[in-house]
Design a protein around this motif. Structure first.
Motif, PDB file in Angstrom:
ATOM      1  N   VAL A 368       0.959  -1.324   0.009  1.00  0.00           N
ATOM      2  CA  VAL A 368       0.093  -0.087  -0.118  1.00  0.00           C
ATOM      3  C   VAL A 368       0.871   1.272   0.020  1.00  0.00           C
ATOM      4  O   VAL A 368       0.509   2.372  -0.617  1.00  0.00           O
ATOM      5  CB  VAL A 368      -0.932  -0.016   1.160  1.00  0.00           C
ATOM      6  N   HIS A 369       1.925   1.334   0.663  1.00  0.00           N
ATOM      7  CA  HIS A 369       2.929   2.340   0.763  1.00  0.00           C
ATOM      8  C   HIS A 369       3.644   2.536  -0.649  1.00  0.00           C
ATOM      9  O   HIS A 369       3.503   3.715  -1.146  1.00  0.00           O
ATOM     10  CB  HIS A 369       3.933   2.189   1.873  1.00  0.00           C
ATOM     11  N   LEU A 370       4.028   1.588  -1.300  1.00  0.00           N
ATOM     12  CA  LEU A 370       4.356   1.817  -2.643  1.00  0.00           C
ATOM     13  C   LEU A 370       3.444   2.357  -3.681  1.00  0.00           C
ATOM     14  O   LEU A 370       3.748   2.954  -4.490  1.00  0.00           O
ATOM     15  CB  LEU A 370       5.159   0.504  -3.003  1.00  0.00           C
ATOM     16  N   ALA A 371       2.114   1.670  -3.590  1.00  0.00           N
ATOM     17  CA  ALA A 371       1.028   2.144  -4.407  1.00  0.00           C
ATOM     18  C   ALA A 371       1.041   3.534  -4.372  1.00  0.00           C
ATOM     19  O   ALA A 371       0.621   4.477  -5.096  1.00  0.00           O
ATOM     20  CB  ALA A 371      -0.160   1.334  -4.203  1.00  0.00           C
ATOM     21  N   ARG A 372       0.961   4.163  -3.168  1.00  0.00           N
ATOM     22  CA  ARG A 372       0.820   5.536  -2.668  1.00  0.00           C
ATOM     23  C   ARG A 372       1.993   6.399  -3.415  1.00  0.00           C
ATOM     24  O   ARG A 372       1.848   7.554  -3.829  1.00  0.00           O
ATOM     25  CB  ARG A 372       0.682   5.820  -1.417  1.00  0.00           C
ATOM     26  N   THR A 373       3.369   5.932  -3.298  1.00  0.00           N
ATOM     27  CA  THR A 373       4.518   6.284  -3.907  1.00  0.00           C
ATOM     28  C   THR A 373       4.210   6.593  -5.454  1.00  0.00           C
ATOM     29  O   THR A 373       4.407   7.634  -6.130  1.00  0.00           O
ATOM     30  CB  THR A 373       5.704   5.481  -3.633  1.00  0.00           C
ATOM     31  N   PHE A 374       3.541   5.386  -5.858  1.00  0.00           N
ATOM     32  CA  PHE A 374       3.464   5.695  -7.407  1.00  0.00           C
ATOM     33  C   PHE A 374       2.524   6.640  -7.625  1.00  0.00           C
ATOM     34  O   PHE A 374       2.682   7.577  -8.772  1.00  0.00           O
ATOM     35  CB  PHE A 374       2.792   4.156  -7.905  1.00  0.00           C
ATOM     36  N   GLU A 375       1.543   6.649  -6.874  1.00  0.00           N
ATOM     37  CA  GLU A 375       0.495   7.767  -7.357  1.00  0.00           C
ATOM     38  C   GLU A 375       0.915   9.226  -6.952  1.00  0.00           C
ATOM     39  O   GLU A 375       0.762  10.012  -7.855  1.00  0.00           O
ATOM     40  CB  GLU A 375      -0.804   7.539  -6.273  1.00  0.00           C
ATOM     41  N   LEU A 376       1.484   9.503  -6.093  1.00  0.00           N
ATOM     42  CA  LEU A 376       2.293  10.721  -5.686  1.00  0.00           C
ATOM     43  C   LEU A 376       3.198  11.193  -6.876  1.00  0.00           C
ATOM     44  O   LEU A 376       3.457  12.220  -7.267  1.00  0.00           O
ATOM     45  CB  LEU A 376       2.898  11.034  -4.394  1.00  0.00           C
ATOM     46  N   ALA A 377       3.994  10.280  -7.287  1.00  0.00           N
ATOM     47  CA  ALA A 377       5.278  10.350  -8.357  1.00  0.00           C
ATOM     48  C   ALA A 377       4.357  10.824  -9.565  1.00  0.00           C
ATOM     49  O   ALA A 377       4.872  11.905 -10.213  1.00  0.00           O
ATOM     50  CB  ALA A 377       6.076   9.321  -8.533  1.00  0.00           C
ATOM     51  N   ASP A 378       3.347  10.086  -9.795  1.00  0.00           N
ATOM     52  CA  ASP A 378       2.618  10.460 -11.127  1.00  0.00           C
ATOM     53  C   ASP A 378       1.942  12.112 -11.047  1.00  0.00           C
ATOM     54  O   ASP A 378       2.148  12.624 -11.875  1.00  0.00           O
ATOM     55  CB  ASP A 378       1.295   9.615 -11.157  1.00  0.00           C
ATOM     56  N   GLN A 379       1.534  12.390  -9.897  1.00  0.00           N
ATOM     57  CA  GLN A 379       0.930  13.762  -9.566  1.00  0.00           C
ATOM     58  C   GLN A 379       1.802  14.666  -9.739  1.00  0.00           C
ATOM     59  O   GLN A 379       1.641  15.707 -10.238  1.00  0.00           O
ATOM     60  CB  GLN A 379      -0.034  13.821  -8.288  1.00  0.00           C
ATOM     61  N   ALA A 380       3.246  14.542  -9.524  1.00  0.00           N
ATOM     62  CA  ALA A 380       4.209  15.280  -9.261  1.00  0.00           C
ATOM     63  C   ALA A 380       4.920  15.297 -10.812  1.00  0.00           C
ATOM     64  O   ALA A 380       5.931  16.184 -10.868  1.00  0.00           O
ATOM     65  CB  ALA A 380       5.243  15.017  -8.296  1.00  0.00           C
ATOM     66  N   GLY A 381       4.607  14.625 -11.638  1.00  0.00           N
ATOM     67  CA  GLY A 381       4.997  14.664 -13.029  1.00  0.00           C
ATOM     68  C   GLY A 381       6.431  13.982 -13.126  1.00  0.00           C
ATOM     69  O   GLY A 381       7.113  14.278 -13.992  1.00  0.00           O
ATOM     70  N   LEU A 382       6.560  12.738 -12.275  1.00  0.00           N
ATOM     71  CA  LEU A 382       7.952  12.288 -12.125  1.00  0.00           C
ATOM     72  C   LEU A 382       8.080  10.967 -12.682  1.00  0.00           C
ATOM     73  O   LEU A 382       8.973  10.023 -12.129  1.00  0.00           O
ATOM     74  CB  LEU A 382       8.273  12.357 -10.783  1.00  0.00           C
ATOM     75  N   LEU A 383       6.868  10.323 -13.262  1.00  0.00           N
ATOM     76  CA  LEU A 383       6.964   9.105 -14.058  1.00  0.00           C
ATOM     77  C   LEU A 383       7.220   9.442 -15.291  1.00  0.00           C
ATOM     78  O   LEU A 383       6.605  10.030 -16.326  1.00  0.00           O
ATOM     79  CB  LEU A 383       5.662   8.548 -13.778  1.00  0.00           C
ATOM     80  N   ARG A 384       8.335   9.197 -16.073  1.00  0.00           N
ATOM     81  CA  ARG A 384       8.858   9.695 -17.025  1.00  0.00           C
ATOM     82  C   ARG A 384       8.262   9.129 -18.429  1.00  0.00           C
ATOM     83  O   ARG A 384       8.181   9.522 -19.503  1.00  0.00           O
ATOM     84  CB  ARG A 384      10.359   9.625 -17.486  1.00  0.00           C
ATOM     85  N   ASP A 385       7.797   7.564 -18.276  1.00  0.00           N
ATOM     86  CA  ASP A 385       7.027   7.077 -19.122  1.00  0.00           C
ATOM     87  C   ASP A 385       5.928   6.371 -18.405  1.00  0.00           C
ATOM     88  O   ASP A 385       5.952   5.287 -17.936  1.00  0.00           O
ATOM     89  CB  ASP A 385       7.980   5.879 -19.843  1.00  0.00           C
ATOM     90  N   PRO A 386       4.572   6.892 -18.415  1.00  0.00           N
ATOM     91  CA  PRO A 386       3.639   6.391 -17.502  1.00  0.00           C
ATOM     92  C   PRO A 386       3.314   5.172 -17.962  1.00  0.00           C
ATOM     93  O   PRO A 386       2.856   4.731 -17.213  1.00  0.00           O
ATOM     94  CB  PRO A 386       2.582   7.570 -17.949  1.00  0.00           C
ATOM     95  N   ALA A 387       3.266   4.978 -19.217  1.00  0.00           N
ATOM     96  CA  ALA A 387       2.815   3.571 -19.603  1.00  0.00           C
ATOM     97  C   ALA A 387       3.792   2.473 -19.144  1.00  0.00           C
ATOM     98  O   ALA A 387       3.202   1.320 -18.709  1.00  0.00           O
ATOM     99  CB  ALA A 387       2.570   3.437 -21.073  1.00  0.00           C
ATOM    100  N   LEU A 388       4.928   2.733 -19.073  1.00  0.00           N
ATOM    101  CA  LEU A 388       5.814   1.677 -18.632  1.00  0.00           C
ATOM    102  C   LEU A 388       5.550   1.676 -17.035  1.00  0.00           C
ATOM    103  O   LEU A 388       5.594   0.390 -16.660  1.00  0.00           O
ATOM    104  CB  LEU A 388       7.289   2.218 -18.956  1.00  0.00           C
ATOM    105  N   ALA A 389       5.722   2.760 -16.394  1.00  0.00           N
ATOM    106  CA  ALA A 389       5.368   2.682 -14.810  1.00  0.00           C
ATOM    107  C   ALA A 389       4.047   2.016 -14.756  1.00  0.00           C
ATOM    108  O   ALA A 389       4.048   1.374 -13.580  1.00  0.00           O
ATOM    109  CB  ALA A 389       5.553   3.953 -14.413  1.00  0.00           C
ATOM    110  N   ALA A 390       3.025   2.274 -15.483  1.00  0.00           N
ATOM    111  CA  ALA A 390       1.809   1.474 -15.021  1.00  0.00           C
ATOM    112  C   ALA A 390       1.877   0.066 -15.263  1.00  0.00           C
ATOM    113  O   ALA A 390       1.420  -1.002 -14.208  1.00  0.00           O
ATOM    114  CB  ALA A 390       0.593   2.215 -15.944  1.00  0.00           C
ATOM    115  N   PHE A 391       2.640  -0.146 -16.278  1.00  0.00           N
ATOM    116  CA  PHE A 391       2.823  -1.764 -16.544  1.00  0.00           C
ATOM    117  C   PHE A 391       3.626  -2.437 -15.513  1.00  0.00           C
ATOM    118  O   PHE A 391       3.159  -3.563 -14.958  1.00  0.00           O
ATOM    119  CB  PHE A 391       3.508  -2.098 -17.888  1.00  0.00           C
TER     120      PHE A 391
END
Length: 404
Positions: A368-391
């Motif tokens: 759950v902690h890491l899922a929230r990390t993923f969400e906050l990184a996305d909201q901060a624009g820090l997933l450079r390839d959102p499709a790869l990150a989501a996969f």
């Protein structure tokens, strides 16, 4: 838009839709208004043992590639620090190799003369931690013999850093915390090391939220008394102190300490909660940065520093503020597991082949902690390839029993 199902703390799930990807411009000239080092993590071989107590085996291509990525955004690298799992899985044998290899890579960047590092030296590009973690605390002698043992351990590590070329960071020592009987023992050890240092060093004060074994550092559990000892050391050796990195997560303490430092001694904030206002400053003084969170937010951090250079402090502060919630989450208690979040983001962003850490530390945070990390990184624009990150996020959740 890409969506996936994320877990909640109450055992339920929710649908999360990713934001659009964001582009962060790399600098076309060296950053000048603030000096900044990102404390980098290490990436192990995915087929190594990677269990507690096992010798660290690093994926050198990925580990050094990550450092080149940080340099490409104009940031310096703070290496062989707590972010690199010193005292939490990275043994001294691997640390020596890390220091030597990173120093050589920094020298190659200096020689290349890239626009973002033009005029920089190896010490501008990388600083490395020198400590005493080669010692076995169980066999450490007490009293004067213990202090001598600590001094020799520091000297050994300082020599490795100096020979490799980076700037020396004198890390806080668990061994010294164990054998020191009071402030005078800390002053003796550090004064001796500073007198012997060939170049100015960075002093590191790491709080107990990062390492409980450092309780009572500088000879007192009282922060005001410890600070007085710390300042007396700096004032007596100001010419040998490039700056101090303070990781106490206390903005008011850092602001007061910053004002009390001798001229020419920098305050490198290590406050991964309050870095936006500390880097922004109070109109008279600002903190520079030596931060673990910068290893996670480095594209945004670079653009913020570029805005300070361009005379746009309001925009710079807004960018740093936009990453604050991610920083608070990654460094939430137990804070010493923050490295897990940094490695997780590195994996999501395709910078390492697997979500592995030396010493098994990839198990240091919950799903759950890491899922929230993923969400906050996305909201901060820090997933450079959102499709790869989501996969990768979906794979991680499925393997761990979510949406199975």
């Amino acid at each position: 838009m890409t969506s996936l199902i994320l877990p909640n703390h109450d055992g339920g799930t929710r649908v999360y839709t990713l934001s659009a990807s964001r582009s962060w411009a790399k600098p076309t000239a060296p950053l000048t208004s603030r000096r900044a080092y990102a404390a980098a993590h290490v990436i192990p071989e995915t087929t190594a043992d990677n269990t507690p107590g096992a010798p660290a085996r690093l994926d050198w291509d990925a580990t050094l590639g990550y450092r080149h990525e940080l340099w490409s955004y104009g940031l310096g690298v703070a290496d062989a620090m707590d972010t690199a799992q010193r005292g939490m899985g990275l043994d001294w044998a691997a640390t020596q190799q890390l220091i030597k290899r990173t120093g050589a890579e920094a020298a190659s960047v200096v020689a290349a003369g890239n626009p973002s590092t033009a005029g920089k030296t190896v010490q501008d590009l990388v600083s490395c931690g020198a400590g005493t973690d080669q010692l076995d605390l169980a066999t450490l002698p007490e009293g004067t013999a213990g202090l001598k043992t600590v001094l020799e351990a520091y000297r050994e590590q300082m020599a490795v850093v100096a020979e490799a070329g980076p700037k020396v960071i004198l890390m806080a020592s668990r061994a010294l915390a164990r054998v020191a009987r009071g402030p005078e023992d800390y002053l003796h050890v550090y004064s001796t090391l500073l007198a012997e240092a060939e170049q100015p060093v960075i002093l590191h004060w790491l709080g107990t939220m990062f390492d409980p074994a450092l309780a009572g550092y500088w000879g007192s559990d009282d922060i005001a008394e410890a600070t007085a000892t710390f300042l007396s050391l700096i004032r007596a050796h100001a010419g040998k102190v490039d700056g101090v990195k303070v990781s106490l997560l206390d903005a008011s303490h850092e602001t007061a300490l910053r004002a009390a430092l001798p001229d020419g001694v920098r305050l490198y904030t290590g406050d991964d909660f309050n870095y936006p206002e500390l880097i922004d400053g109070d109109g008279t003084r600002h903190s520079d940065a030596l931060l673990g969170i910068f290893a996670a937010i480095y594209p945004a951090a670079s653009v913020a520093l570029q805005k300070y250079d361009a005379g746009e402090p309001a925009q710079a502060r807004a960018i740093l503020d936009s990453t604050r919630e991610l920083g608070k989450h990654i460094f939430s208690a137990p804070t010493f597991y923050y490295k897990t979040g940094i490695a997780f983001l590195s994996w999501l962003n395709g910078q390492q082949p697997g979500f592995q850490m030396v010493g098994g530390l990839h198990s240091g945070r919950s799903v759950v902690h890491l899922a929230r990390t993923f969400e906050l990184a996305d909201q901060a624009g820090l997933l450079r390839d959102p499709a790869l990150a989501a996969f990768r996020m979906s794979d991680y959740l499925r393997i761990n029993g979510v949406n199975a």
